[in-house]
Design a protein around this motif. Structure first.
Motif, PDB file in Angstrom:
ATOM      1  N   GLU A  98      -7.818   0.955  -0.521  1.00 33.30           N
ATOM      2  CA  GLU A  98      -6.459   0.541  -0.213  1.00 33.30           C
ATOM      3  C   GLU A  98      -5.779   1.360   0.886  1.00 33.30           C
ATOM      4  OE1 GLU A  98      -4.131  -0.032  -3.745  1.00 33.30           O
ATOM      5  OE2 GLU A  98      -5.768  -1.091  -4.746  1.00 33.30           O
TER       6      GLU A  98
ATOM      7  N   GLU B  19      -6.048   0.329   5.967  1.00 38.94           N
ATOM      8  CA  GLU B  19      -5.240   0.718   7.133  1.00 38.94           C
ATOM      9  C   GLU B  19      -6.061   0.588   8.415  1.00 38.94           C
ATOM     10  OE1 GLU B  19      -1.579   2.258   8.965  1.00 38.94           O
ATOM     11  OE2 GLU B  19      -2.130   0.959   7.294  1.00 38.94           O
TER      12      GLU B  19
ATOM     13  N   ASN C  88      -6.009  -3.093   9.181  1.00 36.85           N
ATOM     14  CA  ASN C  88      -4.688  -3.468   9.696  1.00 36.85           C
ATOM     15  C   ASN C  88      -4.539  -3.106  11.170  1.00 36.85           C
ATOM     16  OD1 ASN C  88      -3.764  -4.402   7.218  1.00 36.85           O
ATOM     17  ND2 ASN C  88      -2.818  -2.452   6.675  1.00 36.85           N
TER      18      ASN C  88
ATOM     19  N   LYS D  33       0.982   0.216   8.007  1.00 35.96           N
ATOM     20  CA  LYS D  33       1.889   0.280   6.862  1.00 35.96           C
ATOM     21  C   LYS D  33       2.833   1.479   6.977  1.00 35.96           C
ATOM     22  CE  LYS D  33      -1.160  -2.159   3.744  1.00 35.96           C
ATOM     23  NZ  LYS D  33      -1.923  -2.136   2.511  1.00 35.96           N
TER      24      LYS D  33
ATOM     25  N   LEU E 112       4.772   5.568   4.238  1.00 33.28           N
ATOM     26  CA  LEU E 112       4.072   4.300   4.126  1.00 33.28           C
ATOM     27  C   LEU E 112       5.034   3.351   3.431  1.00 33.28           C
ATOM     28  CD1 LEU E 112       0.582   5.653   3.078  1.00 33.28           C
ATOM     29  CD2 LEU E 112       1.170   4.593   5.253  1.00 33.28           C
ATOM     30  N   VAL E 113       5.186   2.152   3.950  1.00 34.86           N
ATOM     31  CA  VAL E 113       6.199   1.242   3.432  1.00 34.86           C
ATOM     32  C   VAL E 113       5.662   0.253   2.402  1.00 34.86           C
ATOM     33  CG1 VAL E 113       7.702   1.466   5.435  1.00 34.86           C
ATOM     34  CG2 VAL E 113       5.951  -0.318   5.407  1.00 34.86           C
ATOM     35  N   GLU E 114       4.358   0.225   2.208  1.00 31.57           N
ATOM     36  CA  GLU E 114       3.783  -0.644   1.175  1.00 31.57           C
ATOM     37  C   GLU E 114       2.370  -0.189   0.856  1.00 31.57           C
ATOM     38  OE1 GLU E 114       2.051  -4.589   2.751  1.00 31.57           O
ATOM     39  OE2 GLU E 114       3.764  -4.196   4.075  1.00 31.57           O
ATOM     40  N   GLY E 115       1.868  -0.664  -0.255  1.00 30.75           N
ATOM     41  CA  GLY E 115       0.482  -0.397  -0.644  1.00 30.75           C
ATOM     42  C   GLY E 115       0.262   1.020  -1.145  1.00 30.75           C
TER      43      GLY E 115
ATOM     44  N   GLU F  26       2.744   4.216  -1.087  1.00 29.64           N
ATOM     45  CA  GLU F  26       4.062   3.732  -0.681  1.00 29.64           C
ATOM     46  C   GLU F  26       5.136   4.783  -0.955  1.00 29.64           C
ATOM     47  OE1 GLU F  26       7.219   0.159  -1.753  1.00 29.64           O
ATOM     48  OE2 GLU F  26       5.115  -0.075  -2.313  1.00 29.64           O
ATOM     49  N   GLY F  27       5.946   5.070   0.077  1.00 26.06           N
ATOM     50  CA  GLY F  27       7.013   6.056  -0.032  1.00 26.06           C
ATOM     51  C   GLY F  27       6.579   7.465   0.318  1.00 26.06           C
TER      52      GLY F  27
END
Length: 177
Positions: free
Chosen positions: A79, A84, A87, A95, A135-138, A141-142
């Motif tokens: 993940e 990444e 992506n 992300k 990181l904004v998702e996955g 995250e945060g």
């Protein structure tokens, strides 16, 4: 031995250092793209270069099956490391929060010194200069992307160590000696 993969992993550490130092948004993004390509390259080099030794190839392929399984110990591979990279290299998307200044909301609890009464005070702040790149998702995250990247480096280090410690009992490994 996983010699070639470990060279790539050492370069991942250098990439992380560059990310930690970079304040310019565009240069940070370019460093991130390189860092993500490097962190995934560890596995490719393990397979294609170190894997020229049959015993390493066999052990690495078994490890790759584990990494792609549902085992939560390898979520970071599926993940983050793999996702990444896909992506970025296939869509040029990431992300990671895209701006160098990150707005954050903070709830502060204030306590009255005499009465002990508490109140919640919302604050809006901006964290500047790429100090925080969440990181904004996955996966992760945060969390700051560099911290997740450091986790990925540590994960690879443990996995390469395990591959190097694996018993070599195949005929191919006897030929390597």
């Amino acid at each position: 031995m996983t010699h070639a993969a470990r060279i790539v992993l050492a370069d991942c550490q250098i990439a992380l250092e560059l990310l930690e130092e970079q304040e310019d948004e565009g240069r940070w993004r370019v460093h991130w793209v390189g860092a993500v390509a490097l962190i995934r390259a560890v596995g490719h080099v393990l397979d294609k270069v170190d894997g020229q030794m049959p015993a390493i190839k066999e052990t690495a392929r078994a490890a790759f099956r584990r990494w792609n399984s549902d085992d939560p110990a390898h979520t970071i591979f599926r993940e983050f490391i793999d996702a990444e990279r896909n992506n970025i290299l296939k869509e040029y998307q990431s992300k990671v929060f895209p701006n160098s200044d990150v707005p954050v909301a903070i709830m502060v609890t204030a306590v009255h010194p005499r009465t002990g009464e508490t109140i919640q005070v919302p604050l809006a702040e901006v964290i500047p200069d790429n100090l925080y790149k969440p990181l904004v998702e996955g996966f992760g995250e945060g969390e700051d992307a560099r911290e997740v990247y450091a986790e990925a480096i540590a994960w690879w280090g443990r996995e390469l160590e395990e591959i190097d410690r694996a018993p070599r009992t195949t005929i191919g490994s006897l030929r390597e000696l």
